[in-house]
Design a protein around this motif. Structure first.
Motif, mmCIF file in Angstrom:
data_model
loop_
_atom_site.group_PDB
_atom_site.id
_atom_site.type_symbol
_atom_site.label_atom_id
_atom_site.label_comp_id
_atom_site.label_asym_id
_atom_site.label_seq_id
_atom_site.Cartn_x
_atom_site.Cartn_y
_atom_site.Cartn_z
ATOM 1 N N LEU A 145 -11.842 6.862 55.100
ATOM 2 C CA LEU A 145 -13.128 6.265 55.467
ATOM 3 C C LEU A 145 -14.303 7.195 55.206
ATOM 4 C CD1 LEU A 145 -12.198 4.655 58.918
ATOM 5 C CD2 LEU A 145 -12.371 3.512 56.707
ATOM 6 N N ASP A 146 -14.035 8.452 54.906
ATOM 7 C CA ASP A 146 -15.118 9.443 54.790
ATOM 8 C C ASP A 146 -16.175 9.032 53.767
ATOM 9 O OD1 ASP A 146 -13.956 10.962 56.730
ATOM 10 O OD2 ASP A 146 -13.144 12.485 55.384
ATOM 11 N N VAL A 147 -15.739 8.595 52.602
ATOM 12 C CA VAL A 147 -16.691 8.219 51.542
ATOM 13 C C VAL A 147 -17.527 7.021 51.975
ATOM 14 C CG1 VAL A 147 -16.919 7.388 49.184
ATOM 15 C CG2 VAL A 147 -15.235 9.151 49.719
ATOM 16 N N ILE A 148 -16.888 6.037 52.604
ATOM 17 C CA ILE A 148 -17.587 4.833 53.052
ATOM 18 C C ILE A 148 -18.640 5.181 54.101
ATOM 19 C CG2 ILE A 148 -17.313 2.615 54.239
ATOM 20 C CD1 ILE A 148 -14.487 2.488 53.062
ATOM 21 N N LEU A 149 -18.247 6.007 55.076
ATOM 22 C CA LEU A 149 -19.171 6.389 56.147
ATOM 23 C C LEU A 149 -20.278 7.293 55.625
ATOM 24 C CD1 LEU A 149 -16.589 7.000 59.026
ATOM 25 C CD2 LEU A 149 -17.924 4.938 58.537
ATOM 26 N N ASP A 150 -19.947 8.116 54.642
ATOM 27 C CA ASP A 150 -20.956 8.974 54.024
ATOM 28 C C ASP A 150 -22.027 8.119 53.338
ATOM 29 O OD1 ASP A 150 -22.167 11.357 53.077
ATOM 30 O OD2 ASP A 150 -21.159 11.127 51.164
ATOM 31 N N ASN A 151 -21.587 7.126 52.571
ATOM 32 C CA ASN A 151 -22.542 6.238 51.893
ATOM 33 C C ASN A 151 -23.396 5.461 52.889
ATOM 34 O OD1 ASN A 151 -21.656 6.970 49.333
ATOM 35 N ND2 ASN A 151 -20.119 5.347 49.233
ATOM 36 N N LEU A 152 -22.751 5.016 53.968
ATOM 37 C CA LEU A 152 -23.488 4.285 54.995
ATOM 38 C C LEU A 152 -24.549 5.188 55.625
ATOM 39 C CD1 LEU A 152 -23.837 1.735 56.675
ATOM 40 C CD2 LEU A 152 -22.025 2.546 58.197
ATOM 41 N N GLY A 153 -24.162 6.425 55.915
ATOM 42 C CA GLY A 153 -25.114 7.369 56.507
ATOM 43 C C GLY A 153 -26.264 7.689 55.578
ATOM 44 N N ARG A 154 -25.979 7.832 54.295
ATOM 45 C CA ARG A 154 -27.034 8.165 53.326
ATOM 46 C C ARG A 154 -28.034 7.021 53.165
ATOM 47 N NH1 ARG A 154 -26.020 12.895 50.564
ATOM 48 N NH2 ARG A 154 -23.949 13.765 50.995
ATOM 49 N N ARG A 155 -27.562 5.795 53.293
ATOM 50 C CA ARG A 155 -28.499 4.665 53.239
ATOM 51 C C ARG A 155 -29.448 4.701 54.435
ATOM 52 N NH1 ARG A 155 -23.967 1.399 51.884
ATOM 53 N NH2 ARG A 155 -24.145 0.248 53.846
ATOM 54 N N HIS A 156 -28.933 5.107 55.582
ATOM 55 C CA HIS A 156 -29.792 5.219 56.758
ATOM 56 C C HIS A 156 -30.703 6.444 56.662
ATOM 57 C CE1 HIS A 156 -26.883 2.312 58.377
ATOM 58 N NE2 HIS A 156 -27.827 2.004 59.247
ATOM 59 N N GLY A 157 -30.283 7.436 55.862
ATOM 60 C CA GLY A 157 -31.139 8.608 55.654
ATOM 61 C C GLY A 157 -32.456 8.211 55.027
ATOM 62 N N LYS A 158 -32.406 7.285 54.084
ATOM 63 C CA LYS A 158 -33.625 6.790 53.444
ATOM 64 C C LYS A 158 -34.521 6.112 54.473
ATOM 65 C CE LYS A 158 -35.255 3.837 49.677
ATOM 66 N NZ LYS A 158 -34.855 2.937 48.564
ATOM 67 N N LEU A 159 -33.903 5.352 55.385
ATOM 68 C CA LEU A 159 -34.685 4.675 56.427
ATOM 69 C C LEU A 159 -35.336 5.677 57.368
ATOM 70 C CD1 LEU A 159 -32.273 1.739 57.379
ATOM 71 C CD2 LEU A 159 -34.422 1.572 56.121
ATOM 72 N N GLU A 160 -34.602 6.768 57.684
ATOM 73 C CA GLU A 160 -35.148 7.762 58.605
ATOM 74 C C GLU A 160 -36.313 8.506 57.969
ATOM 75 O OE1 GLU A 160 -33.640 11.322 61.585
ATOM 76 O OE2 GLU A 160 -32.221 9.923 60.687
ATOM 77 N N VAL A 161 -36.188 8.820 56.673
ATOM 78 C CA VAL A 161 -37.288 9.483 55.976
ATOM 79 C C VAL A 161 -38.529 8.587 55.976
ATOM 80 C CG1 VAL A 161 -38.090 10.282 53.718
ATOM 81 C CG2 VAL A 161 -35.829 10.928 54.531
ATOM 82 N N ASN A 162 -38.309 7.273 55.875
ATOM 83 C CA ASN A 162 -39.425 6.324 55.864
ATOM 84 C C ASN A 162 -39.938 6.002 57.264
ATOM 85 O OD1 ASN A 162 -39.286 6.133 53.090
ATOM 86 N ND2 ASN A 162 -37.913 4.376 53.101
ATOM 87 N N GLY A 163 -39.344 6.630 58.271
ATOM 88 C CA GLY A 163 -39.812 6.437 59.640
ATOM 89 C C GLY A 163 -39.281 5.192 60.318
ATOM 90 N N LYS A 164 -38.268 4.541 59.750
ATOM 91 C CA LYS A 164 -37.740 3.311 60.328
ATOM 92 C C LYS A 164 -36.503 3.524 61.177
ATOM 93 C CE LYS A 164 -39.411 0.319 56.578
ATOM 94 N NZ LYS A 164 -39.012 -0.667 55.551
ATOM 95 N N PHE A 165 -35.860 4.664 61.039
ATOM 96 C CA PHE A 165 -34.605 4.895 61.740
ATOM 97 C C PHE A 165 -34.680 6.225 62.484
ATOM 98 C CE2 PHE A 165 -30.139 5.960 62.323
ATOM 99 C CZ PHE A 165 -29.566 4.740 62.604
ATOM 100 N N ARG A 166 -34.044 6.265 63.647
ATOM 101 C CA ARG A 166 -33.982 7.488 64.434
ATOM 102 C C ARG A 166 -32.523 7.838 64.685
ATOM 103 N NH1 ARG A 166 -38.231 7.416 62.795
ATOM 104 N NH2 ARG A 166 -40.257 7.557 63.823
ATOM 105 N N LYS A 211 -19.708 10.910 61.719
ATOM 106 C CA LYS A 211 -19.632 10.992 60.264
ATOM 107 C C LYS A 211 -20.777 10.229 59.589
ATOM 108 C CE LYS A 211 -14.759 12.110 59.760
ATOM 109 N NZ LYS A 211 -14.901 13.170 58.734
ATOM 110 N N ILE A 212 -21.147 9.099 60.160
ATOM 111 C CA ILE A 212 -22.300 8.374 59.618
ATOM 112 C C ILE A 212 -23.562 9.219 59.783
ATOM 113 C CG2 ILE A 212 -23.754 6.333 59.847
ATOM 114 C CD1 ILE A 212 -21.304 4.801 60.810
ATOM 115 N N LYS A 213 -23.705 9.810 60.964
ATOM 116 C CA LYS A 213 -24.872 10.648 61.229
ATOM 117 C C LYS A 213 -24.886 11.861 60.298
ATOM 118 C CE LYS A 213 -27.366 12.873 65.022
ATOM 119 N NZ LYS A 213 -27.370 13.172 66.477
ATOM 120 N N ALA A 214 -23.702 12.407 60.000
ATOM 121 C CA ALA A 214 -23.621 13.544 59.074
ATOM 122 C C ALA A 214 -24.100 13.139 57.689
ATOM 123 C CB ALA A 214 -22.187 14.067 59.010
ATOM 124 N N GLY A 215 -23.737 11.924 57.266
ATOM 125 C CA GLY A 215 -24.207 11.431 55.979
ATOM 126 C C GLY A 215 -25.719 11.275 55.963
#
Length: 258
Positions: A145-166, A211-215
Motif C-alpha cells: 500500500l505504500d505507493v498508493i498512500l504516497d500518491n494520495l498524500g502527494r495529491r493532498h500536498g498540492k492542496l496544502e500548498v494552496n492553503g486548502k488542506f491542513r 503514511k498519507i501524511k508522510a507523502g
C-alpha cells in the motif's frame, strides 16, 4: 575529484586568462564559491531528508496472525454496511471540522449537515472507505500500500500548498473513523470484543494516516526544494559570464561588470 572540486575547476577554467585579472576575479568570486559549495551540500542533505520522509521509510505495525484474523472478522461483520459507515464518517468529519468543507466545493449542505443523497458526497465518502477497506484486505502485505498512500498524500500536498488542506485533518479523519467503526461493531459484538478490535483498528488506521501524511510532507518539501533550486539559478555563474560578455562587447570597464 568531488563534485564540489569539479564545480570549482569548471569555474576556474571559465576565468579570464590574464593572471592579474584572474586573481582579482577569484577574490571577487570567492564568497560566491563558498556559498555555492555550502549550497550544494545543503541540497544534497535536503534531498536525503525528503527521501527519509517517504511513506516507505515508516514501518507498519506488526500484527500477529490472531490479530489479523480479529481485524478481518470484525470487518466481515460490518462490510455490508460500509456505504452507510462511510457516510457517517464524512458527516462526522464535517461536523467536527467545518473548515474541511472547502475541500469539497461541489458538496451540497442542508443547513449545517451534508446532503447524504448527493452523489458527490457518497462518492467522496466511498473513496475514503476504499482506503480503509484496502488496508484490512492487505494485512498480509501492507507494504504493497505504500505507493498508493504516497500518491494520495502527494495529491493532498498540492492542496496544502494552496492553503486548502491542513495536516491536522488526518487526525480528525482518524478519530471520526474510529468512532464510527466502534459504533458499527457495537451492534454485532459485545463490549469486550469491541474494546479489543478497536485497538487493532487504531493501530492500522494510524499507520495509514501516518503514511498519507508522510507523502503530503514529502511533496511539500520537494516543492520547496525545487523553488530554492530555481531561485539559486538566478545567481549562477553562466549569468555572470553572460553579463561579462555583454559588458565587454560594450567596452565597459572591469569594475562595472560587477
Amino acid at each position: 575529484m568531488t563534485p564540489i572540486q569539479q564545480h570549482h575547476q569548471n569555474i576556474f577554467s571559465a576565468l579570464p586568462s590574464t593572471p592579474i585579472i584572474s586573481f582579482f576575479f577569484f577574490l571577487l568570486l570567492r564568497p560566491f564559491l563558498c556559498k555555492k559549495a555550502s549550497g550544494l551540500q545543503k541540497k544534497k542533505k535536503k534531498s536525503k531528508e525528503i527521501e527519509d520522509m517517504a511513506p516507505a521509510a515508516i514501518s507498519w505495525y506488526c500484527f500477529t496472525q490472531e490479530e489479523k484474523n480479529d481485524l478481518e472478522h470484525s470487518w466481515n461483520l460490518v462490510e455490508g454496511k460500509k456505504n452507510h459507515i462511510a457516510c457517517d464518517i464524512y458527516e462526522m468529519i464535517f461536523n467536527q471540522c467545518p473548515e474541511a468543507r472547502r475541500l469539497f466545493p461541489k458538496l451540497k449542505f442542508v443547513g449545517s449537515k451534508p446532503d447524504r443523497k448527493n452523489n458527490e458526497f457518497a462518492f467522496q465518502a466511498m473513496r475514503f472507505m476504499q482506503v480503509i477497506e484496502g488496508a484490512v484486505k492487505a494485512l498480509d502485505h501492507l507494504t504493497s500500500l505504500d505507493v498508493i498512500l504516497d500518491n494520495l498524500g502527494r495529491r493532498h500536498g498540492k492542496l496544502e500548498v494552496n492553503g486548502k488542506f491542513r495536516s491536522y485533518y488526518w487526525s480528525v479523519f482518524l478519530e471520526c473513523s474510529i468512532y464510527c467503526l466502534r459504533h458499527a461493531f457495537s451492534k454485532r459484538m459485545n463490549d469486550k470484543e469491541v474494546d479489543h478490535v478497536i485497538i487493532l483498528w487504531r493501530y492500522l488506521l494510524r499507520d495509514v494516516m501516518k503514511k498519507i501524511k508522510a507523502g503530503t510532507t514529502a511533496d511539500i518539501a520537494h516543492r520547496m526544494h525545487q523553488m530554492s533550486i530555481d531561485d539559486s539559478r538566478k545567481y549562477s555563474l553562466p549569468a555572470i559570464q553572460h553579463k561579462e560578455s555583454n559588458a565587454s562587447s560594450a567596452g565597459t570597464d572591469f569594475d562595472d561588470i560587477l
